[in-house]
Structure formats: structure tokens, C-alpha cells
Design a protein around this motif. Sequence first.
Motif, PDB file in Angstrom:
ATOM      1  N   ARG A 183     -20.128 -34.508  67.535  1.00 30.42           N
ATOM      2  CA  ARG A 183     -19.485 -35.821  67.421  1.00 30.42           C
ATOM      3  C   ARG A 183     -18.260 -35.739  66.501  1.00 30.42           C
ATOM      4  O   ARG A 183     -17.218 -36.346  66.780  1.00 30.42           O
ATOM      5  N   ALA A 184     -18.366 -34.992  65.409  1.00 33.35           N
ATOM      6  CA  ALA A 184     -17.240 -34.853  64.487  1.00 33.35           C
ATOM      7  C   ALA A 184     -16.044 -34.195  65.171  1.00 33.35           C
ATOM      8  O   ALA A 184     -14.885 -34.586  64.948  1.00 33.35           O
ATOM      9  N   ILE A 185     -16.308 -33.218  66.007  1.00 37.38           N
ATOM     10  CA  ILE A 185     -15.229 -32.558  66.750  1.00 37.38           C
ATOM     11  C   ILE A 185     -14.560 -33.545  67.695  1.00 37.38           C
ATOM     12  O   ILE A 185     -13.327 -33.608  67.784  1.00 37.38           O
ATOM     13  N   GLN A 186     -15.362 -34.337  68.403  1.00 32.53           N
ATOM     14  CA  GLN A 186     -14.806 -35.310  69.335  1.00 32.53           C
ATOM     15  C   GLN A 186     -13.909 -36.315  68.624  1.00 32.53           C
ATOM     16  O   GLN A 186     -12.817 -36.654  69.096  1.00 32.53           O
ATOM     17  N   ILE A 187     -14.370 -36.789  67.476  1.00 29.92           N
ATOM     18  CA  ILE A 187     -13.624 -37.817  66.741  1.00 29.92           C
ATOM     19  C   ILE A 187     -12.328 -37.262  66.178  1.00 29.92           C
ATOM     20  O   ILE A 187     -11.251 -37.855  66.312  1.00 29.92           O
ATOM     21  N   THR A 188     -12.384 -36.099  65.538  1.00 25.20           N
ATOM     22  CA  THR A 188     -11.191 -35.576  64.868  1.00 25.20           C
ATOM     23  C   THR A 188     -10.160 -35.027  65.849  1.00 25.20           C
ATOM     24  O   THR A 188      -8.967 -34.978  65.520  1.00 25.20           O
ATOM     25  N   GLY A 196      -6.535 -32.816  63.257  1.00 22.42           N
ATOM     26  CA  GLY A 196      -7.215 -32.661  64.538  1.00 22.42           C
ATOM     27  C   GLY A 196      -8.573 -32.012  64.450  1.00 22.42           C
ATOM     28  O   GLY A 196      -9.311 -32.186  63.470  1.00 22.42           O
ATOM     29  N   ALA A 197      -8.928 -31.245  65.496  1.00 18.99           N
ATOM     30  CA  ALA A 197     -10.249 -30.614  65.586  1.00 18.99           C
ATOM     31  C   ALA A 197     -10.380 -29.461  64.592  1.00 18.99           C
ATOM     32  O   ALA A 197      -9.383 -28.922  64.109  1.00 18.99           O
ATOM     33  N   PRO A 198     -11.623 -29.079  64.265  1.00 19.11           N
ATOM     34  CA  PRO A 198     -11.815 -27.924  63.374  1.00 19.11           C
ATOM     35  C   PRO A 198     -11.172 -26.655  63.938  1.00 19.11           C
ATOM     36  O   PRO A 198     -11.066 -26.486  65.152  1.00 19.11           O
ATOM     37  N   VAL A 199     -10.786 -25.762  63.029  1.00 12.30           N
ATOM     38  CA  VAL A 199     -10.241 -24.471  63.443  1.00 12.30           C
ATOM     39  C   VAL A 199     -11.326 -23.395  63.453  1.00 12.30           C
ATOM     40  O   VAL A 199     -11.107 -22.304  63.994  1.00 12.30           O
ATOM     41  N   HIS A 200     -12.487 -23.713  62.873  1.00 14.16           N
ATOM     42  CA  HIS A 200     -13.596 -22.750  62.862  1.00 14.16           C
ATOM     43  C   HIS A 200     -14.897 -23.493  62.617  1.00 14.16           C
ATOM     44  O   HIS A 200     -14.934 -24.490  61.888  1.00 14.16           O
ATOM     45  N   ILE A 201     -15.971 -22.973  63.226  1.00 18.70           N
ATOM     46  CA  ILE A 201     -17.310 -23.539  63.069  1.00 18.70           C
ATOM     47  C   ILE A 201     -18.276 -22.395  62.775  1.00 18.70           C
ATOM     48  O   ILE A 201     -18.245 -21.363  63.453  1.00 18.70           O
ATOM     49  N   GLY A 202     -19.133 -22.578  61.756  1.00 16.71           N
ATOM     50  CA  GLY A 202     -20.181 -21.597  61.515  1.00 16.71           C
ATOM     51  C   GLY A 202     -19.823 -20.561  60.465  1.00 16.71           C
ATOM     52  O   GLY A 202     -19.261 -20.890  59.411  1.00 16.71           O
ATOM     53  N   PHE A 231     -14.831 -26.200  59.573  1.00 18.92           N
ATOM     54  CA  PHE A 231     -13.624 -25.939  58.798  1.00 18.92           C
ATOM     55  C   PHE A 231     -12.406 -26.502  59.518  1.00 18.92           C
ATOM     56  O   PHE A 231     -12.156 -26.166  60.678  1.00 18.92           O
ATOM     57  N   TRP A 232     -11.678 -27.358  58.812  1.00 15.63           N
ATOM     58  CA  TRP A 232     -10.444 -27.933  59.336  1.00 15.63           C
ATOM     59  C   TRP A 232      -9.239 -27.320  58.635  1.00 15.63           C
ATOM     60  O   TRP A 232      -9.318 -26.971  57.446  1.00 15.63           O
ATOM     61  N   ALA A 233      -8.119 -27.223  59.325  1.00 10.78           N
ATOM     62  CA  ALA A 233      -6.866 -26.855  58.671  1.00 10.78           C
ATOM     63  C   ALA A 233      -6.600 -27.852  57.548  1.00 10.78           C
ATOM     64  O   ALA A 233      -6.944 -29.028  57.641  1.00 10.78           O
TER      65      ALA A 233
END
Length: 271
Positions: A183-188, A196-202, A231-233
Motif C-alpha cells: 500500500r505504501a508503494i502504491q501511495i507514494t 515517489g516510489a521506494p528505490v529499494h525494499i528489504g 528505502f526512498w530517495a
Amino acid sequence: MHTGAYSDFKNNLLDQASELRARIRSGAHTAPTSGLANSLLQGNVVILPSEWAGDFLLYCQNNPVACPLIGMSQPGDPSLPDLGHDLDIRTDVPEYQVFRNGERAEKVTDLKSLWQDDLVTFVLGCSFSFEAALIRAGLSVRNVDEGRNVSMFRSNIATRPAGRFSGNMVVSMRPFSGADAIRAIQITTRLPKAHGAPVHIGDPSLIGIRDVNQPDFGDPVTIRPGELPLFWACGVTPQLALENARLPFAITHVPGKMLLTERLNEELAVL
């Protein structure tokens, strides 16, 4: 939202921003701005001599995820009327970082004695702006819940250089459960001017982070069992580029202590 209700909502937010900027201007508020003036766009700040402004503008254009440009001043002009009717960049950030020859030389709470007629201000979008959207969606934003500055890390993700400006990306981290992460990815993703969207997950080690509990900037936050770090920029990225460029003089915000604008996040959202 009904037109009249929306107008009242926006006017209330603008009053909040004006009141908070007045507190910052007077020195009454010098703390991080995460969780404040929800729904208003917050900005990272870079101020440098006009001699270097062209290269830095190109650096932002080359790296729109890490450096989403939302405002730029005329040389020597401390105002940014498109971002705030009474905004004064010399006084309206809680704390400033002064760079001399690429080194973090000092921190100050206003720029009145440092201001020069050739200085150009750049304002870049900030992830604090999307935190309100996450919270409205019912998600827990850990740094807000814990009253802490967001965790920020130097990564091994290279940015695209421009002139003397180069370096790796700084990222901000917020942990979520698997379902909430989606959901966080969709929103951002809808908020590119807030990174915008995260640049890395995990796994943090895949982007050069040795210990996710030891941020390079900001504060550590609780990561619960089973949660994924996202992780977001981050708009602190230009501060690394300033270190590498070794300009004689430049100024930024202190990480986590942002400029509050009078623009609504949704005005810059992608539908």
C-alpha cells in the motif's frame, strides 16, 4: 470535497504553515518538521553561489527521483513567492548547515549574517510530504509514531553527475509489514515530487547499508519482527554532492529540518 469545505481546509493548512514558519523565524521551533503541517509540501534546501547554479540545476534534472525540483530563486532574492507569500529563506528553516570547501563547517538558525547577493536557492521535494498520505490511508509511519527524525543512510546507489556535482544517493527508511508495504508503494508512486516510489525494499546490505539501526543522519526507529524496511530517495543526497564538489561556500537545511511551503501535496500528485 465540497468547494467551500475544500477552501476552508486549505486555508486552515496555510494558517498552520504561516504560524509554524513564524515560530521557526523567531527561533521558537528548531526541531525536525516530520509530522507537522500535514498535507503541505515540505522542501529540502540547497543554497549556493550563482556561479554553480547551472551545474546544480542540471544535477537535479539528471536525478529527478533524489532531487525533485519544486522551486528556484533569482540570484540574491531570499523570497520564493510560488512556495509561500511571505517566505524568507534566510529565516524560515529550523536549522541550516553551512559548507565551506566541502566540509560541514557550522550550523546556524538564520542566514542574515551569511547572505550574499549572488546566492541562488533550490527547493527540492521531501518524503515528509508523503507521510501524511500514508497516515490518512491508515498506515503507521514509525518515525512519526515514535516522535523521532526519520532514519537516513548513505547508499551505494550512484547518481548521474553534472559538472562538479556527483556522489551516491542518500535514502530514508520506514518499516512496514508486507501488506502495508504494498500500500505504501502504491501511495507514494503518485507523489513523484516527494521522491515517489521506494528505490529499494528489504535487505539493506544490497544498497551498501551495514546496519539499519545505525543511520548516518536522523534517528534509529523500531523495526518489528516480520517488517520490511522500505528505502526512498532522500533530499539529503545533494549534501553528499556538495561534499564532493568542494565548493568554497554553500548552505543546506540540517537533515530532517525542512522548509514548509504553502503548496498542497495533492497539487503535485500524479493521478
